[in-house]
Design a protein around this motif. Structure first.
Motif, PDB file in Angstrom:
ATOM      1  N   ARG A 146      20.562   3.115 -28.046  1.00 38.05           N
ATOM      2  CA  ARG A 146      19.154   3.401 -28.335  1.00 38.05           C
ATOM      3  C   ARG A 146      18.977   4.079 -29.683  1.00 38.05           C
ATOM      4  N   GLN A 157      26.648   7.587 -24.102  1.00 38.05           N
ATOM      5  CA  GLN A 157      26.048   6.589 -23.227  1.00 38.05           C
ATOM      6  C   GLN A 157      24.720   6.083 -23.777  1.00 38.05           C
ATOM      7  N   ARG A 158      24.083   6.865 -24.649  1.00 37.00           N
ATOM      8  CA  ARG A 158      22.771   6.505 -25.185  1.00 37.00           C
ATOM      9  C   ARG A 158      22.848   5.922 -26.594  1.00 37.00           C
ATOM     10  N   ASP A 200      26.095  12.372 -26.726  1.00 37.03           N
ATOM     11  CA  ASP A 200      25.761  11.532 -25.572  1.00 37.03           C
ATOM     12  C   ASP A 200      26.052  10.074 -25.918  1.00 37.03           C
TER      13      ASP A 200
END
Length: 344
Positions: free
Chosen positions: A207, A203-204, A201
């Motif tokens: 974080r 997009q994350r 993922d």
């Protein structure tokens, strides 16, 4: 170091203070990177030009496609090849397929750069002719693969830009800023990830917190994009790299316009012979005028940092603007520098 109570000489092992200080200082120096405190402010009108060079085409071998696919390919790359959204623009000269696309980039001044554009386009055409059957196949390849070929040439041009800004105000405000470890904590519910493992993922990724480094100044590190994680893998794999770190706000100040906007490159890397500022960038942003303005200012900063260190045993500095598609785990810093160094 005075003893807390009287001790009989020879009965208790004495601390070798000089050795402790020496080893502590060496350990500290081994995991820090010193960056000159240089304030660089452009003065006067900014200008520049691309200098002559030869394309690196050793691994480039696009192949012809079926004729009914050409229209589809050109529609996807209509910035370069489609007139009115539908019709294919036929060029009289094969190299014009490439020159037209290169001239569309905001950092290219056709009136000044036309001789270089045609020379590079001619090199690409000659390369295609070296392995394709005839000019019909060359024509096919130039039409269908026009956009990626143009981007490839433009990306290599970035390493050969000569900044011709009239003057810079340069001031060394302090001898060095020492880049060293800062505390980083994984968010609740998140484990520290092995930086070598692919991220599903993407997009994350901002974080996430990554660890497992041997050469990073920080024991843990964050990344803004997966290309940065992959560059970390390249740096960790490269025997020539001694240490590296992803820079934080305030670690370095490079002013790239007259309004005072500051730029902090993503990475600083040190080898036995040199230091590098590295900026991974999405392939479609390589021609962005702001990206190029930052690159030009950073290249001049590196020139000033190199001059500042001369005579004191300092290492030369280089700036690399690296398209994300070029960052592969089998690459080396030297290879990336050869293809993507921006010169001042």
């Amino acid at each position: 170091m005075a003893p807390q109570q009287y001790e009989i000489a020879g009965a208790v092992e004495q601390v070798n203070v000089a050795k402790v200080v020496r080893e502590t200082a060496l350990s500290y120096a081994a995991m820090t990177i010193d960056v000159p405190r240089i304030a660089l402010v452009p003065r006067g009108e900014s200008a520049g030009r691309y200098v002559d060079f030869d394309l690196d085409l050793k691994t480039i071998r696009p192949q012809p496609v079926e004729s009914d696919l050409i229209s589809q390919g050109l529609h996807d790359a209509k910035r370069y090849s489609v007139s009115g959204g539908d019709g294919i623009v036929e060029e009289e000269r094969l190299d014009d397929y490439l020159v037209r696309g290169l001239a569309a980039f905001g950092d290219v001044n056709y009136d000044v750069d036309a001789p270089l554009l045609y020379r590079l386009a001619g090199q690409m055409v000659a390369h295609l002719r070296s392995y394709l059957k005839d000019d019909d196949e060359v024509h096919n390849v130039l039409q269908y693969h026009q956009a990626p070929l143009v981007k490839l040439i433009h990306a290599q041009m970035q390493a050969h830009y000569e900044d011709m800004t009239a003057e810079y105000d340069v001031k060394v405000t302090r001898e060095f800023t020492t880049i060293r470890a800062l505390p980083i904590k994984a968010p609740d519910g998140e484990d520290v990830r092995d930086f070598r493992l692919p991220v599903e993922d993407k997009q994350r990724i901002r974080r996430m917190v990554f660890g497992g480094f041997r050469k990073c100044v920080y024991p843990m590190q964050r990344f803004d994009a997966d290309s940065e994680r992959r560059l970390a893998v390249v740096l960790e794999n490269d025997d020539a790299v001694e240490k590296w770190v992803r820079l934080n706000k305030g670690d370095i100040h490079i002013q790239y316009d007259r309004e005072g906007a500051l730029y902090v490159p993503d990475f600083v890397v040190e080898t036995g012979a040199a230091k590098y500022l590295c900026e991974p960038k999405a392939d479609n942003e390589m021609g962005d005028e702001t990206v190029l303005a930052k690159a030009r200012a950073a290249a001049v900063w590196c020139m000033q940092a190199t001059a500042h260190g001369q005579g004191n045993g300092g290492k030369p500095w280089h700036y690399l603007l690296i398209p994300d598609t070029a960052i592969q785990e089998n690459k080396t810093l030297q290879g990336l520098s050869a293809a993507h160094r921006v010169v001042s």
